[in-house]
Design a protein around this motif. Structure first.
Motif, PDB file in Angstrom:
ATOM      1  N   ASN A 110      28.518  14.981  88.713  1.00 37.76           N
ATOM      2  CA  ASN A 110      29.898  15.512  88.723  1.00 37.76           C
ATOM      3  C   ASN A 110      30.092  16.213  87.377  1.00 37.76           C
ATOM      4  N   ARG A 111      30.136  17.287  87.736  1.00 38.53           N
ATOM      5  CA  ARG A 111      30.569  18.342  86.409  1.00 38.53           C
ATOM      6  C   ARG A 111      31.936  18.949  86.736  1.00 38.53           C
ATOM      7  N   SER A 112      32.785  18.197  87.237  1.00 39.38           N
ATOM      8  CA  SER A 112      33.997  18.782  87.546  1.00 39.38           C
ATOM      9  C   SER A 112      34.817  19.086  86.058  1.00 39.38           C
ATOM     10  N   GLN A 113      34.487  18.346  85.062  1.00 38.35           N
ATOM     11  CA  GLN A 113      34.989  18.502  83.649  1.00 38.35           C
ATOM     12  C   GLN A 113      34.187  19.749  82.941  1.00 38.35           C
ATOM     13  N   MET A 114      33.323  20.144  83.395  1.00 34.04           N
ATOM     14  CA  MET A 114      32.669  21.141  82.685  1.00 34.04           C
ATOM     15  C   MET A 114      32.837  22.583  83.084  1.00 34.04           C
ATOM     16  N   THR A 115      32.635  23.414  82.347  1.00 35.96           N
ATOM     17  CA  THR A 115      33.176  25.031  82.661  1.00 35.96           C
ATOM     18  C   THR A 115      32.350  25.543  83.712  1.00 35.96           C
ATOM     19  N   TYR A 116      31.122  25.222  83.933  1.00 36.31           N
ATOM     20  CA  TYR A 116      30.129  25.896  84.903  1.00 36.31           C
ATOM     21  C   TYR A 116      29.682  24.889  85.751  1.00 36.31           C
ATOM     22  N   PRO A 117      29.548  24.917  87.200  1.00 36.51           N
ATOM     23  CA  PRO A 117      29.005  23.821  88.153  1.00 36.51           C
ATOM     24  C   PRO A 117      27.564  23.537  88.034  1.00 36.51           C
ATOM     25  N   MET A 118      26.929  24.344  87.407  1.00 33.49           N
ATOM     26  CA  MET A 118      25.436  24.293  87.523  1.00 33.49           C
ATOM     27  C   MET A 118      24.720  24.663  86.129  1.00 33.49           C
ATOM     28  N   LEU A 119      23.717  23.652  85.588  1.00 34.97           N
ATOM     29  CA  LEU A 119      23.006  24.340  84.716  1.00 34.97           C
ATOM     30  C   LEU A 119      21.535  24.590  84.999  1.00 34.97           C
ATOM     31  N   LEU A 120      21.035  25.634  84.272  1.00 35.54           N
ATOM     32  CA  LEU A 120      19.778  25.854  84.746  1.00 35.54           C
ATOM     33  C   LEU A 120      18.966  25.647  83.527  1.00 35.54           C
ATOM     34  N   GLY A 121      17.987  24.506  83.777  1.00 31.98           N
ATOM     35  CA  GLY A 121      17.124  23.983  82.727  1.00 31.98           C
ATOM     36  C   GLY A 121      15.755  24.657  82.417  1.00 31.98           C
ATOM     37  N   LYS A 122      15.305  24.114  81.254  1.00 34.97           N
ATOM     38  CA  LYS A 122      13.976  24.854  81.129  1.00 34.97           C
ATOM     39  C   LYS A 122      12.753  24.512  81.944  1.00 34.97           C
ATOM     40  N   ASN A 123      12.950  23.604  82.670  1.00 38.93           N
ATOM     41  CA  ASN A 123      11.957  23.290  83.806  1.00 38.93           C
ATOM     42  C   ASN A 123      11.908  24.665  84.724  1.00 38.93           C
ATOM     43  N   PHE A 124      13.008  24.981  85.236  1.00 42.65           N
ATOM     44  CA  PHE A 124      13.062  26.131  86.011  1.00 42.65           C
ATOM     45  C   PHE A 124      13.000  27.516  85.340  1.00 42.65           C
ATOM     46  N   LEU A 125      13.133  27.948  84.114  1.00 39.23           N
ATOM     47  CA  LEU A 125      13.140  28.909  83.238  1.00 39.23           C
ATOM     48  C   LEU A 125      11.758  28.971  82.917  1.00 39.23           C
ATOM     49  N   TYR A 126      10.710  28.000  82.598  1.00 44.04           N
ATOM     50  CA  TYR A 126       9.494  28.015  82.072  1.00 44.04           C
ATOM     51  C   TYR A 126       8.516  29.141  82.758  1.00 44.04           C
ATOM     52  N   LYS A 127       7.830  30.067  81.983  1.00 47.39           N
ATOM     53  CA  LYS A 127       7.069  30.999  82.717  1.00 47.39           C
ATOM     54  C   LYS A 127       7.440  31.780  83.720  1.00 47.39           C
ATOM     55  N   ARG A 128       8.847  31.893  83.874  1.00 44.60           N
ATOM     56  CA  ARG A 128       9.347  32.912  84.664  1.00 44.60           C
ATOM     57  C   ARG A 128      10.326  33.793  84.040  1.00 44.60           C
ATOM     58  N   PHE A 129      11.116  33.208  83.073  1.00 42.87           N
ATOM     59  CA  PHE A 129      12.383  33.865  82.487  1.00 42.87           C
ATOM     60  C   PHE A 129      12.404  33.910  80.810  1.00 42.87           C
ATOM     61  N   LEU A 130      12.734  34.927  80.282  1.00 40.77           N
ATOM     62  CA  LEU A 130      13.499  35.044  79.044  1.00 40.77           C
ATOM     63  C   LEU A 130      14.537  35.137  78.807  1.00 40.77           C
ATOM     64  N   VAL A 131      15.307  34.291  77.911  1.00 38.87           N
ATOM     65  CA  VAL A 131      16.768  34.219  77.775  1.00 38.87           C
ATOM     66  C   VAL A 131      17.205  34.992  76.454  1.00 38.87           C
ATOM     67  N   ASP A 132      18.364  36.060  76.839  1.00 37.16           N
ATOM     68  CA  ASP A 132      18.785  36.845  75.999  1.00 37.16           C
ATOM     69  C   ASP A 132      20.256  36.182  75.817  1.00 37.16           C
ATOM     70  N   VAL A 133      20.545  35.593  74.646  1.00 36.97           N
ATOM     71  CA  VAL A 133      21.795  34.508  74.741  1.00 36.97           C
ATOM     72  C   VAL A 133      23.001  35.603  74.402  1.00 36.97           C
ATOM     73  N   SER A 134      22.680  36.761  74.217  1.00 40.58           N
ATOM     74  CA  SER A 134      23.893  37.890  74.012  1.00 40.58           C
ATOM     75  C   SER A 134      24.174  38.369  75.163  1.00 40.58           C
ATOM     76  N   LYS A 135      23.581  37.990  76.282  1.00 38.61           N
ATOM     77  CA  LYS A 135      23.956  38.840  77.657  1.00 38.61           C
ATOM     78  C   LYS A 135      24.352  37.808  78.615  1.00 38.61           C
ATOM     79  N   GLU A 136      24.814  38.259  79.655  1.00 37.60           N
ATOM     80  CA  GLU A 136      25.209  37.263  80.809  1.00 37.60           C
ATOM     81  C   GLU A 136      25.000  38.327  82.264  1.00 37.60           C
ATOM     82  N   ASN A 137      24.748  37.449  83.234  1.00 39.55           N
ATOM     83  CA  ASN A 137      24.593  37.937  84.688  1.00 39.55           C
ATOM     84  C   ASN A 137      23.635  39.146  84.548  1.00 39.55           C
ATOM     85  N   LEU A 138      22.627  39.205  83.860  1.00 42.10           N
ATOM     86  CA  LEU A 138      21.706  40.133  84.160  1.00 42.10           C
ATOM     87  C   LEU A 138      21.071  40.346  85.418  1.00 42.10           C
TER      88      LEU A 138
END
Length: 145
Positions: A110-138
């Motif tokens: 239950n993430r109803s108290q959180m701003t976003y309904p979903m988190l994408l963790g590092k297991n999903f990101l690993y070897k697929r994505f690079l993260v630029d924390v200065s950008k959004e919705n790339l």
């Protein structure tokens, strides 16, 4: 070596097998696994197989919900960012980003108290994505071009 896709600190994606489209997810490289908001859930065993029955919001604008029965992939004890251990239940499904389909393992909480309904963790990101924390919705912006 396949080139990695660039994602921002938050991304909008689809979870088509769950009937969820346009969900905003916070990219969290500090979290091992991906988590999806779930209003409620229960685990049942039928014919030797564990299933999770969960009430998911499938439209975050209208708050429309749907109850799904999903095959449980695994159960794991996870330590939260607050240091508390809790049992998490995972499923395997697909996520669509950049018009590409990726396998993803998701736990429910239950993430109803959180701003976003979903988190994408590092297991999903690993070897697929690079993260630029200065950008959004790339991924969305790339498709709009």
């Amino acid at each position: 070596m396949k080139e990695k896709l660039l994602v921002g600190w938050k991304e909008t994606l689809d979870l088509p097998e769950l009937g969820i489209y346009g969900i905003e997810a916070k990219v969290d490289t500090g979290a091992a696994s991906s988590v999806l908001h779930c209003n409620s859930y229960k685990v049942v065993k039928e014919d030797g197989q564990d299933w999770i029955i969960c009430e998911l919001i499938i439209n975050f604008e209208t708050e429309e919900t749907k109850t799904l029965k999903l095959k449980l992939y695994k159960t794991k004890l996870v330590k939260s960012s607050f240091g508390q251990e809790e049992k998490r239940f995972y499923i395997r499904t697909t996520a669509t980003l950049y018009d590409q389909v990726f396998g993803i393992k998701i736990s429910f909480r239950n993430r109803s108290q959180m701003t976003y309904p979903m988190l994408l963790g590092k297991n999903f990101l690993y070897k697929r994505f690079l993260v630029d924390v200065s950008k959004e919705n790339l991924s969305v912006k790339a498709l709009a071009k």
